[in-house]
Scaffold this motif. Sequence first.
Motif, mmCIF file in Angstrom:
data_model
loop_
_atom_site.group_PDB
_atom_site.id
_atom_site.type_symbol
_atom_site.label_atom_id
_atom_site.label_comp_id
_atom_site.label_asym_id
_atom_site.label_seq_id
_atom_site.Cartn_x
_atom_site.Cartn_y
_atom_site.Cartn_z
ATOM 1 N N UNK A 325 0.822 -1.204 0.000
ATOM 2 C CA UNK A 325 0.000 0.000 0.000
ATOM 3 C C UNK A 325 0.862 1.262 0.000
ATOM 4 N N UNK A 326 1.951 1.245 0.766
ATOM 5 C CA UNK A 326 2.852 2.395 0.806
ATOM 6 C C UNK A 326 3.512 2.633 -0.549
ATOM 7 N N UNK A 327 3.855 1.564 -1.237
ATOM 8 C CA UNK A 327 4.556 1.694 -2.511
ATOM 9 C C UNK A 327 3.666 2.223 -3.624
ATOM 10 N N UNK A 328 2.357 2.200 -3.423
ATOM 11 C CA UNK A 328 1.465 2.818 -4.404
ATOM 12 C C UNK A 328 1.771 4.304 -4.549
ATOM 13 N N UNK A 329 2.194 4.935 -3.452
ATOM 14 C CA UNK A 329 2.546 6.359 -3.506
ATOM 15 C C UNK A 329 3.798 6.603 -4.335
ATOM 16 N N UNK A 330 4.593 5.561 -4.527
ATOM 17 C CA UNK A 330 5.813 5.674 -5.331
ATOM 18 C C UNK A 330 5.587 5.237 -6.779
ATOM 19 N N UNK A 331 4.348 4.865 -7.079
ATOM 20 C CA UNK A 331 4.032 4.446 -8.433
ATOM 21 C C UNK A 331 4.250 2.976 -8.706
ATOM 22 N N UNK A 332 4.399 2.158 -7.644
ATOM 23 C CA UNK A 332 4.630 0.720 -7.814
ATOM 24 C C UNK A 332 3.419 -0.055 -7.307
ATOM 25 N N UNK A 333 2.884 -0.915 -8.146
ATOM 26 C CA UNK A 333 1.747 -1.742 -7.776
ATOM 27 C C UNK A 333 2.207 -3.198 -7.758
ATOM 28 N N UNK A 334 2.701 -3.630 -6.607
ATOM 29 C CA UNK A 334 3.240 -4.979 -6.484
ATOM 30 C C UNK A 334 2.123 -5.978 -6.230
ATOM 31 N N UNK A 335 2.118 -7.049 -7.014
ATOM 32 C CA UNK A 335 1.198 -8.162 -6.823
ATOM 33 C C UNK A 335 2.022 -9.444 -6.752
ATOM 34 N N UNK A 336 1.425 -10.470 -6.170
ATOM 35 C CA UNK A 336 2.096 -11.773 -6.075
ATOM 36 C C UNK A 336 3.472 -11.673 -5.418
ATOM 37 N N UNK A 337 3.557 -10.869 -4.378
ATOM 38 C CA UNK A 337 4.823 -10.747 -3.642
ATOM 39 C C UNK A 337 5.215 -12.094 -3.055
ATOM 40 N N UNK A 338 6.446 -12.468 -3.247
ATOM 41 C CA UNK A 338 6.930 -13.754 -2.748
ATOM 42 C C UNK A 338 7.189 -13.689 -1.246
ATOM 43 N N UNK A 339 6.616 -14.634 -0.521
ATOM 44 C CA UNK A 339 6.922 -14.834 0.892
ATOM 45 C C UNK A 339 7.581 -16.198 1.016
ATOM 46 N N UNK A 340 8.836 -16.208 1.434
ATOM 47 C CA UNK A 340 9.605 -17.445 1.520
ATOM 48 C C UNK A 340 9.402 -18.095 2.882
ATOM 49 N N UNK A 341 9.021 -19.380 2.840
ATOM 50 C CA UNK A 341 8.697 -20.146 4.045
ATOM 51 C C UNK A 341 9.445 -21.472 3.982
#
Length: 414
Positions: A325-341
Amino acid sequence: MLILLALEDIVVDEKTVYRCADDPNMPNLEEIVYSEDDEGVGAEADMNYLDTVMPFWIEAMQDELLQFKLQKVWTLVDLPYGKRAIRTKWVYRNKKDKKGKIEAIRLFLAYASFKDFIVYQMDVKSAFLYGKIEEEVYVCQPLGFEDPKFPDRVYKVEKALYGLHQASRAWIASTPIETSKPLLKDAEAKYVDVYLYRSMIGSLMYLTASMLDIMFAVCACARFQVTPKVSHLHAVKRIVRYLKGQPKLGLWYPKDSPFDLEAYTNSDYAGASLDRKSTTGGCQFLGSRLISWQCKKQTVVANSTTEAEYVAASSCCGQVLWIQNQLLDYGYNFMNTKIFIDNESTIYIVKNPVFHSNTKYIEIRHHIIRDSYEKRLIQVVKIHTDHNVADLLTKAFDVSRFQFLTASIGMLNL
C-alpha cells in the motif's frame, strides 16, 4: 513516566494539556481531557478512575524522579540568564505508536538508493547513548512535583539514559546472546536495580530501529523488566559488549539492486523458556535492501510447529500488505509478492481452501494470508531452512551461523 519534553516550536495536539510550572492558566484536574483513540478525539476523563489510579501514579513518579536524582541524571539549578527551559507536558492519553513510521523512512531510503537520489537530512542527532551530555539542556520541574525548597529552579540535564555506557567497559562478545544459557526466572538469584535494567533495555530498543542483529536478544531480555535478576543484567551487558565490537556494522542499501518486494518468515516453535510460546520472525526486502523486520513472542501456545509457522507467515503477510500500500505512492503496484517459508505444511495450508483439523484452533485473524493468496496479492515459496534469513529473528546462534545470517540479511561493516 508521563513526562514528555517538548520544545516550544514543536507543533502539538491542541487538545493536549501542557504548561510550564509558573503558568497561571494551568487547568484544574476536572478540565483535563483524556483520550484513548489514535485520532485524539476528546472524551471526559473518568474522575473515579483517576482518583483510584492517581495515588499509585504519583508514588511511581516520585520514586522515578528520586532515582534520576540519585543517578545524577539531572541537577536542580537556577535558570541562567538568556537560557530557556524546555517545558514539561502531561499527556493523559494512551499513546500508540504510529504503525510503519520507521519502516516508511527505510522504504524511502531504499527508493532513494534505487533512484540514486541524494538525501541531505533524514534524522536528528540523539543523545540517548552518549552518556554525558555536552550541551546545556534545561527542563522545567514537573507540575505537581516541584522541589518545595526551590520551586522556581529548573533541571539541568546531565545525561540521558544513565546505564548503557557503563556496561561496555569489558571484553567484546562475538554474538549478542548465548546459545547454551537460556534466560530463566532464576528464582534463587539476586535482584538488580530495576531502573538501571529498564534504562538499558530502553536504550537497546532504540537501537533495534536500525540494528536487527540484536533484535532477538533485546526482546528476550525485555521480558524480565518486572523483576530482573543478575543473570538477566549479564545478558543485557553481553548485548552491549557485542555492540562495542561492531561500531561500523550497519544496513547496506546498494543502488544497483533490483526493486522487487519479497519477504521471509520463520518461527521458533515453543522457544520461549518461560511459557513455551513460539517466537515469530519476519523481514521484508526491496531487492537486497532490508526495510522492515519483526520479532515477537506469539500470544498463545501453538499446538504444533505448523501452527507456529502459519501464525508467523500471517504476520509477515500483514506487513507485506502494508508495504504494498505504501509503494502505491511511489508508483509501484506490487502483486504476487513472494513470501519465503521453510515449512511445507504451512505452505500447504495457505494453498488449501478447505479448513480442516490442523487449522481449527488457529484464530481467524491469522487467515489473512489465505485470503491474500486467493487474491494473488502474495505467493508462498518454499525455501531451505539454511537460507531463511528470518531465522536471525527467532533464536540464538553460534558465531558462524550468526555471521552468515547478518551478512545475508544485508548488514555490512560500512
